[in-house]
Scaffold this active site. Structure first.
Site, PDB file in Angstrom:
ATOM      1  N   HIS A   1       8.032  58.902  20.709  1.00  0.00           N
ATOM      2  CA  HIS A   1       7.226  57.885  20.295  1.00  0.00           C
ATOM      3  C   HIS A   1       6.053  57.466  21.159  1.00  0.00           C
ATOM      4  CE1 HIS A   1       8.715  55.066  23.234  1.00  0.00           C
ATOM      5  NE2 HIS A   1       9.908  55.588  22.955  1.00  0.00           N
TER       6      HIS A   1
ATOM      7  N   GLU B   1      17.607  56.359  20.498  1.00  0.00           N
ATOM      8  CA  GLU B   1      17.387  56.511  22.019  1.00  0.00           C
ATOM      9  C   GLU B   1      18.888  56.398  22.775  1.00  0.00           C
ATOM     10  OE1 GLU B   1      16.480  57.831  24.751  1.00  0.00           O
ATOM     11  OE2 GLU B   1      14.708  56.801  25.141  1.00  0.00           O
TER      12      GLU B   1
END
Length: 280
Positions: A70, A171
């Site tokens: 990201h 994550e």
């Protein structure tokens, strides 16, 4: 029945080389790091991977997987501000500091948005040389990853091809509020065009305020994602938009050299999956 072992075919990309430096090549190097710079480079590359698949035993498969991190989020700005471990451990449990808000599930900064657009431009540049676009796309459920995926592939994909959100592509989990996701209904309201894996829960049932996921647990998650891809996807080129910790684990499981991918970066790898058949 059987299990698979995963390795990287380390010969096509500069990121495969033990001596290559992340600092030298940046997050999105020319040609995404493909060593061949000829005009027909991607056609030759795809042909080589297809040949590998056609020449191997049925128990062995190859896929090209583009791992995208990201763009910069507000939590990344906070991490740069609080540099010592004691400060990080203290502030990461909070939602913000009165100046920045980094949890839960922070958005991209202006720089992060631009990094995702840079990735889009990189794909468009290589389209002139017939880069094979992803045929199957997966994404973390965290907002910063979905927005990056959206901007990265804007105007590139075949009509009807949509990214699937998968819980375990998120994550490294726990403790840090930036890694706690929003409700499914909230995410769906912001990104209605996305598909969802079966059984995706409304609430975040995996984030724990007191327990941080271990590297071993993260490796197990990455292995499950690889198993999912090689079990059910016939497509050759796969995209995964995720996070630093998950991508590190994915590379470890694929026996790829470490690569410290910056925000907005993309690393392609050729994965060899060999199924070990166990006779009952």
């Amino acid at each position: 029945m059987g299990t698979r072992t995963y390795t990287t075919v380390a010969q096509y990309f500069i990121q495969d080389d033990p001596e290559a430096s992340e600092q030298e090549f940046g997050g999105v190097p020319p040609r995404f790091g493909l060593k061949d710079d000829s005009d027909d480079r991607w056609e030759k590359f795809k042909g080589k991977i297809e040949m590998l698949n056609s020449s191997e035993q049925p128990t062995t498969q190859y896929k090209v997987i583009f791992l995208g991190r990201h763009g910069q989020g507000y939590h990344n700005v906070a991490m740069a501000k609080y540099t010592t471990q004691c400060c990080v451990r203290s502030w990461t449990r909070l939602d913000g500091n009165g100046e920045l808000v980094w949890g839960p599930d922070p958005a991209l900064t202006d720089l992060g948005l631009e990094q995702a657009r840079d990735a889009n431009r990189a794909w468009k540049e290589e389209l002139a040389y017939k880069i094979p676009l992803p045929e199957k796309l997966y994404c973390s459920p965290l907002r910063r990853a979905i927005k990056t995926n959206q901007l990265t592939f804007e105007g590139l994909l075949e009509p009807g091809l949509k990214t699937t959100i998968v819980e375990i592509i998120r994550e490294k989990n726990g403790v840090s509020t930036c890694d706690k996701r929003r409700r499914r209904s909230e995410i769906q309201e912001d990104f209605p065009e996305y598909l969802w894996e079966d059984g995706f829960a409304e609430e975040d049932e995996t984030w724990d305020a007191d327990i941080r996921e271990t590297p071993r647990e993260l490796d197990c998650r990455a292995t499950k994602v690889l198993d999912m891809i090689f079990d059910k996807d016939e497509e050759l080129v796969i995209s995964i938009t995720s996070h630093h910790g998950f991508i590190d684990a994915f590379l470890r499981v694929c026996v790829h050299r470490p690569w410290d991918l910056p925000t907005g970066g993309i690393i392609p790898i050729v994965v060899r999956a060999e199924k070990q058949v166990v006779l009952n």
